[in-house]
Motif scaffolding. Sequence first.
Motif, PDB file in Angstrom:
ATOM      1  N   THR A  20       0.819  -1.317  -0.107  1.00  0.00           N
ATOM      2  CA  THR A  20      -0.082  -0.140  -0.072  1.00  0.00           C
ATOM      3  C   THR A  20       0.877   1.264   0.015  1.00  0.00           C
ATOM      4  OG1 THR A  20       0.023  -0.180   2.398  1.00  0.00           O
ATOM      5  CG2 THR A  20      -2.049  -1.160   1.196  1.00  0.00           C
ATOM      6  N   MET A  21       2.002   1.147  -0.416  1.00  0.00           N
ATOM      7  CA  MET A  21       2.754   2.250  -0.168  1.00  0.00           C
ATOM      8  C   MET A  21       2.533   3.541  -1.072  1.00  0.00           C
ATOM      9  SD  MET A  21       6.627   1.257  -1.595  1.00  0.00           S
ATOM     10  CE  MET A  21       6.985   1.145  -3.400  1.00  0.00           C
ATOM     11  N   THR A  22       1.694   3.194  -2.103  1.00  0.00           N
ATOM     12  CA  THR A  22       1.463   4.489  -2.917  1.00  0.00           C
ATOM     13  C   THR A  22       0.042   5.068  -2.424  1.00  0.00           C
ATOM     14  OG1 THR A  22      -0.081   2.855  -4.114  1.00  0.00           O
ATOM     15  CG2 THR A  22       2.418   3.285  -5.156  1.00  0.00           C
ATOM     16  N   TYR A  23      -0.421   4.855  -1.551  1.00  0.00           N
ATOM     17  CA  TYR A  23      -1.677   5.420  -1.002  1.00  0.00           C
ATOM     18  C   TYR A  23      -1.163   6.767  -0.230  1.00  0.00           C
ATOM     19  CZ  TYR A  23      -3.934   0.852  -1.525  1.00  0.00           C
ATOM     20  OH  TYR A  23      -4.272  -0.432  -1.984  1.00  0.00           O
ATOM     21  N   GLY A  24      -1.772   7.666  -0.878  1.00  0.00           N
ATOM     22  CA  GLY A  24      -1.426   9.302  -0.296  1.00  0.00           C
ATOM     23  C   GLY A  24      -0.393   9.904  -0.998  1.00  0.00           C
ATOM     24  N   ARG A  25       0.018   9.424  -2.109  1.00  0.00           N
ATOM     25  CA  ARG A  25       0.938  10.085  -2.793  1.00  0.00           C
ATOM     26  C   ARG A  25       0.569   9.767  -4.383  1.00  0.00           C
ATOM     27  NH1 ARG A  25       6.303  12.346  -1.218  1.00  0.00           N
ATOM     28  NH2 ARG A  25       6.272  13.008  -3.252  1.00  0.00           N
ATOM     29  N   GLN A  26       0.645   8.501  -5.040  1.00  0.00           N
ATOM     30  CA  GLN A  26       0.108   8.092  -6.159  1.00  0.00           C
ATOM     31  C   GLN A  26      -1.311   7.572  -6.337  1.00  0.00           C
ATOM     32  OE1 GLN A  26       4.201   5.838  -6.758  1.00  0.00           O
ATOM     33  NE2 GLN A  26       3.222   6.252  -8.941  1.00  0.00           N
ATOM     34  N   ASN A  27      -1.783   7.259  -5.031  1.00  0.00           N
ATOM     35  CA  ASN A  27      -3.246   6.820  -5.161  1.00  0.00           C
ATOM     36  C   ASN A  27      -4.063   7.860  -4.283  1.00  0.00           C
ATOM     37  OD1 ASN A  27      -1.772   4.070  -5.625  1.00  0.00           O
ATOM     38  ND2 ASN A  27      -3.810   4.493  -6.853  1.00  0.00           N
ATOM     39  N   THR A  28      -5.245   8.078  -4.540  1.00  0.00           N
ATOM     40  CA  THR A  28      -6.226   8.831  -3.657  1.00  0.00           C
ATOM     41  C   THR A  28      -6.849   7.913  -2.822  1.00  0.00           C
ATOM     42  OG1 THR A  28      -8.127   8.649  -5.326  1.00  0.00           O
ATOM     43  CG2 THR A  28      -6.513  10.542  -5.310  1.00  0.00           C
ATOM     44  N   ILE A  29      -7.674   8.394  -1.755  1.00  0.00           N
ATOM     45  CA  ILE A  29      -8.125   7.223  -0.892  1.00  0.00           C
ATOM     46  C   ILE A  29      -9.415   6.559  -1.541  1.00  0.00           C
ATOM     47  CG2 ILE A  29      -9.961   8.995  -0.016  1.00  0.00           C
ATOM     48  CD1 ILE A  29      -9.549   8.080   2.720  1.00  0.00           C
ATOM     49  N   GLU A  30      -9.810   7.307  -2.489  1.00  0.00           N
ATOM     50  CA  GLU A  30     -10.980   6.522  -3.276  1.00  0.00           C
ATOM     51  C   GLU A  30     -10.292   5.358  -4.039  1.00  0.00           C
ATOM     52  OE1 GLU A  30     -12.332  10.363  -1.987  1.00  0.00           O
ATOM     53  OE2 GLU A  30     -10.635   9.832  -3.530  1.00  0.00           O
ATOM     54  N   ARG A 296       6.796 -16.282  -6.415  1.00  0.00           N
ATOM     55  CA  ARG A 296       5.940 -17.131  -5.899  1.00  0.00           C
ATOM     56  C   ARG A 296       6.407 -18.630  -5.630  1.00  0.00           C
ATOM     57  NH1 ARG A 296       1.790 -17.659  -9.137  1.00  0.00           N
ATOM     58  NH2 ARG A 296       0.894 -19.434  -7.763  1.00  0.00           N
ATOM     59  N   SER A 297       7.065 -19.106  -6.648  1.00  0.00           N
ATOM     60  CA  SER A 297       7.546 -20.273  -6.854  1.00  0.00           C
ATOM     61  C   SER A 297       8.891 -20.850  -5.533  1.00  0.00           C
ATOM     62  CB  SER A 297       8.049 -20.760  -8.308  1.00  0.00           C
ATOM     63  OG  SER A 297       9.334 -19.984  -8.452  1.00  0.00           O
ATOM     64  N   ARG A 298       9.332 -19.772  -5.198  1.00  0.00           N
ATOM     65  CA  ARG A 298      10.340 -20.025  -4.285  1.00  0.00           C
ATOM     66  C   ARG A 298       9.865 -20.713  -2.807  1.00  0.00           C
ATOM     67  NH1 ARG A 298      14.066 -20.514  -7.640  1.00  0.00           N
ATOM     68  NH2 ARG A 298      12.154 -21.248  -8.738  1.00  0.00           N
ATOM     69  N   TRP A 299      10.610 -21.604  -2.611  1.00  0.00           N
ATOM     70  CA  TRP A 299      10.104 -22.506  -1.322  1.00  0.00           C
ATOM     71  C   TRP A 299      10.127 -21.532   0.003  1.00  0.00           C
ATOM     72  CZ3 TRP A 299      13.644 -22.244   2.783  1.00  0.00           C
ATOM     73  CH2 TRP A 299      14.911 -22.240   2.235  1.00  0.00           C
ATOM     74  N   PHE A 300      11.012 -20.417   0.073  1.00  0.00           N
ATOM     75  CA  PHE A 300      11.046 -19.765   1.285  1.00  0.00           C
ATOM     76  C   PHE A 300      10.087 -18.520   1.400  1.00  0.00           C
ATOM     77  CE2 PHE A 300      14.665 -18.652  -1.785  1.00  0.00           C
ATOM     78  CZ  PHE A 300      14.376 -17.579  -2.100  1.00  0.00           C
ATOM     79  N   VAL A 301       9.341 -18.255   0.273  1.00  0.00           N
ATOM     80  CA  VAL A 301       8.321 -17.307   0.214  1.00  0.00           C
ATOM     81  C   VAL A 301       6.969 -17.444   0.633  1.00  0.00           C
ATOM     82  CG1 VAL A 301       7.069 -15.342  -1.546  1.00  0.00           C
ATOM     83  CG2 VAL A 301       9.489 -16.365  -1.635  1.00  0.00           C
ATOM     84  N   ALA A 302       6.505 -17.228   1.615  1.00  0.00           N
ATOM     85  CA  ALA A 302       5.287 -17.147   2.281  1.00  0.00           C
ATOM     86  C   ALA A 302       4.146 -16.253   1.468  1.00  0.00           C
ATOM     87  CB  ALA A 302       5.307 -16.950   3.944  1.00  0.00           C
ATOM     88  N   SER A 303       4.502 -15.085   1.109  1.00  0.00           N
ATOM     89  CA  SER A 303       3.464 -14.091   0.480  1.00  0.00           C
ATOM     90  C   SER A 303       4.615 -13.185  -0.215  1.00  0.00           C
ATOM     91  CB  SER A 303       2.836 -13.528   1.469  1.00  0.00           C
ATOM     92  OG  SER A 303       1.633 -12.837   0.833  1.00  0.00           O
ATOM     93  N   THR A 304       3.805 -12.896  -1.570  1.00  0.00           N
ATOM     94  CA  THR A 304       4.486 -11.925  -2.342  1.00  0.00           C
ATOM     95  C   THR A 304       3.613 -10.511  -2.415  1.00  0.00           C
ATOM     96  OG1 THR A 304       5.174 -13.606  -3.843  1.00  0.00           O
ATOM     97  CG2 THR A 304       5.245 -11.480  -4.699  1.00  0.00           C
ATOM     98  N   ILE A 305       4.375  -9.697  -1.718  1.00  0.00           N
ATOM     99  CA  ILE A 305       3.766  -8.281  -1.706  1.00  0.00           C
ATOM    100  C   ILE A 305       3.786  -7.797  -3.034  1.00  0.00           C
ATOM    101  CG2 ILE A 305       3.911  -6.167  -0.642  1.00  0.00           C
ATOM    102  CD1 ILE A 305       5.349  -7.662   1.576  1.00  0.00           C
ATOM    103  N   ILE A 306       2.382  -7.259  -3.553  1.00  0.00           N
ATOM    104  CA  ILE A 306       2.338  -6.718  -4.684  1.00  0.00           C
ATOM    105  C   ILE A 306       1.610  -5.157  -4.677  1.00  0.00           C
ATOM    106  CG2 ILE A 306       2.467  -8.949  -6.030  1.00  0.00           C
ATOM    107  CD1 ILE A 306      -0.906  -8.427  -6.418  1.00  0.00           C
ATOM    108  N   GLY A 307       1.880  -4.337  -5.296  1.00  0.00           N
ATOM    109  CA  GLY A 307       1.369  -2.894  -5.228  1.00  0.00           C
ATOM    110  C   GLY A 307       1.170  -2.546  -6.542  1.00  0.00           C
ATOM    111  N   ALA A 308       0.060  -1.439  -6.662  1.00  0.00           N
ATOM    112  CA  ALA A 308      -0.213  -1.146  -8.286  1.00  0.00           C
ATOM    113  C   ALA A 308      -0.509   0.445  -8.145  1.00  0.00           C
ATOM    114  CB  ALA A 308      -1.180  -1.943  -8.868  1.00  0.00           C
ATOM    115  N   THR A 309      -0.650   1.217  -9.083  1.00  0.00           N
ATOM    116  CA  THR A 309      -1.229   2.479  -8.960  1.00  0.00           C
ATOM    117  C   THR A 309      -2.461   2.538  -9.664  1.00  0.00           C
ATOM    118  OG1 THR A 309       0.143   3.093 -10.883  1.00  0.00           O
ATOM    119  CG2 THR A 309       1.115   3.816  -8.964  1.00  0.00           C
TER     120      THR A 309
END
Length: 345
Positions: A20-30, A296-309
């Motif tokens: 969520t690191m774009t919320y407040g700069r690149q993304n509005t609250i809506e 996602r295919s890596r054995w040591f990854v529990a979750s992949t963090i994705i963000g988008a604008t």
Amino acid sequence: MQYNQLGNSDLQVSEICLGTMTYGRQNTIEEAYQQLDHAISQGVNFIDAAEMYPVPPSAETYGFTESYIGEWLKHQQREQLIIATKIAGPGRGFKWLRDGAKAIDRDNIKQAVDDSLKRLQTDYIDLYQIHWPDRYVPRFGQTVFDPSQLKETVPIVEQLEVFADVIKAGKIRYIGLSNETPWGVVQFSQAAKQFDLPKVVSIQNAYNLLNRVFDGALAEAVYYENVPLLAYSPLGFGYLTGKYLNGKPEKARVTLFENFGQRYLKPNVNKSVAAYVEIAQRHQLSPAQLAIAFVRSRWFVASTIIGATTLEQLKENIESINVVLDKEILAEIDAVHTQYPNPAP
């Protein structure tokens, strides 16, 4: 959507985490609401934030991301969601952050937790992470450890003692690390065992086709200490989509914010990206799907963090859960990695 246990916790996190690191700069609250609603509708139960978000950080926007999430969260079934956030460590020069006091010590931890709870409008945080170590370490594209940069630091045991008190108070459930090293993972884990203190249950570090440093010593450390990876930047600041191969798109992050993402300006990044884009096209995949599916295919990854604008980007990224890379594609990826090893560590 697959769900994975986070270390020795009872948290079952979706294999995709909404960043969520774009919320407040690149993304509005809506726009934030639209993204959050869509992610949850697709089975995502894991949302990651930080007190210093959005980025690039500034005094004017500090805390906006958590506040946006909080306004949305108060209308949700809280117990069905896993909310993660982070305390910022020292060394970044943010004088506006908690009045400039940023050591990972008792006063700062308690204030940072209380402030995040207020902004998030919740009684508890599921996963509370140290955004980067209190001590000196190379970070954010730095690769060389320099002993001359060592400074006074809060002992790890003292940090864990404070977190133990905050957990006992019911304000956070579990703790995690971020931008950590193999030495740090082991020290936190061993201190917890030795002194009967809360054990870290995750580590959030950068991991993508351009930066597979985690494959080595960090992978060994997290295997033995049961501290799975929450992989951030799976698209390498968007470079792995291929959108920067022919210049800088007008509204892209690197275009908007000068001197942002310097690690991706290093030699061989574009050559490596072009090779991965070619693999994706040859197998009828989008470059983003290839990149996220690899992480996602890596054995040591529990979750992949994705963000988008944009919502369209988010939809494509989440749909990558339907992509499983076969041995042929993984071999082609490894061949590129051999030719261009870690061009953006």
